[in-house]
Structures are given as C-alpha cells and as structure tokens.
Scaffold this active site. Structure first.
Site, PDB file in Angstrom:
ATOM      1  CD  GLU A   1      -3.224   0.743   2.077  1.00 13.82           C
ATOM      2  OE1 GLU A   1      -4.253   1.432   1.977  1.00 13.82           O
ATOM      3  OE2 GLU A   1      -3.011  -0.022   3.043  1.00 13.82           O
TER       4      GLU A   1
ATOM      5  CG  ASN B   1      -6.778  -6.424   3.873  1.00 12.00           C
ATOM      6  OD1 ASN B   1      -6.917  -5.788   4.908  1.00 12.00           O
ATOM      7  ND2 ASN B   1      -6.381  -5.854   2.734  1.00 12.00           N
TER       8      ASN B   1
ATOM      9  CG  ASP C   1      -2.685  -5.705   4.378  1.00 10.16           C
ATOM     10  OD1 ASP C   1      -3.416  -6.589   4.884  1.00 10.16           O
ATOM     11  OD2 ASP C   1      -3.011  -4.503   4.318  1.00 10.16           O
TER      12      ASP C   1
ATOM     13  CG  HIS D   1      -0.913  -2.136   8.148  1.00  5.90           C
ATOM     14  ND1 HIS D   1      -1.294  -3.459   8.075  1.00  5.90           N
ATOM     15  CD2 HIS D   1      -1.811  -1.451   7.387  1.00  5.90           C
ATOM     16  CE1 HIS D   1      -2.360  -3.575   7.312  1.00  5.90           C
ATOM     17  NE2 HIS D   1      -2.690  -2.368   6.877  1.00  5.90           N
TER      18      HIS D   1
END
Length: 238
Positions: A5, A125, A123, A223
């Site tokens: 990200e 999720n 990540d 994060h």
C-alpha cells in the site's frame, strides 16, 4: 524487505529517492490509479528475475504483486510482496477479494514449480483465528474475519504446505500479535487490533526463522512493521 500500500507512482518514488533505501535497491508494482495500492521489495542482492504480475488483469492493474527470484546457484528461491484486496467498503469489493483469493492458489502453484522455496510477505487482510483480533465475536460478519476467508487461509496453508511463520514462533500470543489498528476511535490506544500481516513460507525456509518482532515503538501508519530474522543466506543453496 517488503512494503505494501505504497500509494505512489514511479515519478513520486524517483523524486523521493525511494529507489534506494539503506543500501537496498527497490523494485515495485504500482497501481494505474494514483494514490492507490502498490507494493515493493527492497534487497541488497541482485535478483535474477522480477515478476510484477499475479496473472489476473484486474488486480495487476492495482499493483498488488511483486516477486524477486534468485535462481543463480543452489535451490531456486523467491520473495514476494503482496497486498490482498480489502472487502470492507462493500459487497463489490468483497466479491473482488474473493476472486483474488480464488486465483491466488494458482500463484502459489507457480511458485512451487521446480522445488522453489519462497516467502510470501504482505497484508493478507484476513485474521486467521480468534486469537488474531481483539473483538472476534463482534467481527464474525465483517470482511477480514468472515468464515469463508478464514477457511480459505486454512485450506491454502494445508494444501500448499505453507507455514505461518509468526505463529510457528509465537503459537499462543494474542494482544501482542496485532499488526493493524483502525484509525477510527481509540483502536491504537486500546490495542483493539487485528493480525492481518504475514510471512507465509515453505517449510524449509520457515525452519530457519529465529526471531519475529512487530515494531510498535513508533507508529508509521495503521499497520505496524513485521520483521522476521531467518538463519540462511542466498548463497547457502536454499
């Protein structure tokens, strides 16, 4: 080192001097949409190949996958940085997330070809089990802790013989295991967190993991960085 990200375009990375970091060179897959998604890997070792696609066009356009391959000498080895879609914004994105999950098994199969060892870091999720988030009872119908997502992760680890490296080293840890906190309310202050960032490794690589740390001394984003120390070198014939 894997990052996810990054929300940048290549001119931004070049202008910010982020192609090089702490003596490491970066490789990136970035989203066509500005300010969205994007992943990267940094290394001190020159890869023999960099793969920028997971093989599904809608997600390759979102910059969700980058893989470095190290195939000169020894056993073929890869490091992957991946950013799984979130389905929290609604049904359309949840459906996209499920398409990504359905496809990602073929990505792992490709990684497995030729006896390749690898680490998938990123990540995901998904909080895998009840010990991976604080308020698990209240989140059973929320994206990231849906039964079908958790089952996908269980099945994927078993089918492809992958190891959740953090859980190998810390099988019983709860509150200290979290890697993500919502920016809403006082989630960080109250440690109302989720463990959704992983290192998933082949068994031979996972066996070399010696230490795992989630860095919380300074908050960089929603994060926290996950660091794993592995006791091998690329020249050791992994």
């Amino acid at each position: 080192m894997g990052v996810q990200e990054v929300k940048a375009q290549f001119p931004d990375i070049d202008a910010g001097g982020f192609m090089q970091l702490a003596g490491m060179s970066g490789r990136f897959s970035l989203a066509a949409k500005r300010g969205y998604s994007g992943v990267g890997l940094y290394t001190r070792h020159a890869p023999t190949q960099v793969v920028h696609e997971c093989g599904l066009e809608e997600f390759d356009a979102e910059g969700r996958y980058v893989e470095m391959r190290f195939d000169s000498g020894g056993r073929p080895f890869s490091v992957v940085s991946v950013y799984f879609p979130s389905g929290s914004s609604g049904d359309e994105r949840q459906a996209a997330k499920m398409r990504f999950l359905a496809h990602f098994g073929s990505v792992i199969e490709r990684l497995r070809e030729g006896g390749r060892e690898f680490i998938i870091c990123g990540d995901v999720n998904i909080a895998h089990s009840e010990q991976d988030l604080k308020n698990w009872r209240a989140n059973q119908t929320r994206s990231g802790f849906l039964p079908e997502e958790r089952q996908w992760l269980t099945d994927t680890l078993a089918r492809h013989e992958l190891v959740d490296v953090y859980r190998r080293l810390h099988p019983d840890t709860t509150g200290e295991a979290y890697t993500w906190w919502s920016n809403r309310g006082r989630a960080w202050d109250n440690n109302t967190g989720w463990r959704i960032d992983y290192h998933l490794a082949t068994p031979a690589i996972a066996e070399t993991a010696r230490r795992c740390e989630i860095y919380k001394a300074q908050r960089f984003s929603d994060h926290a960085p996950l660091t794993v120390d592995y006791d091998f070198t690329l020249s050791s014939g992994v």
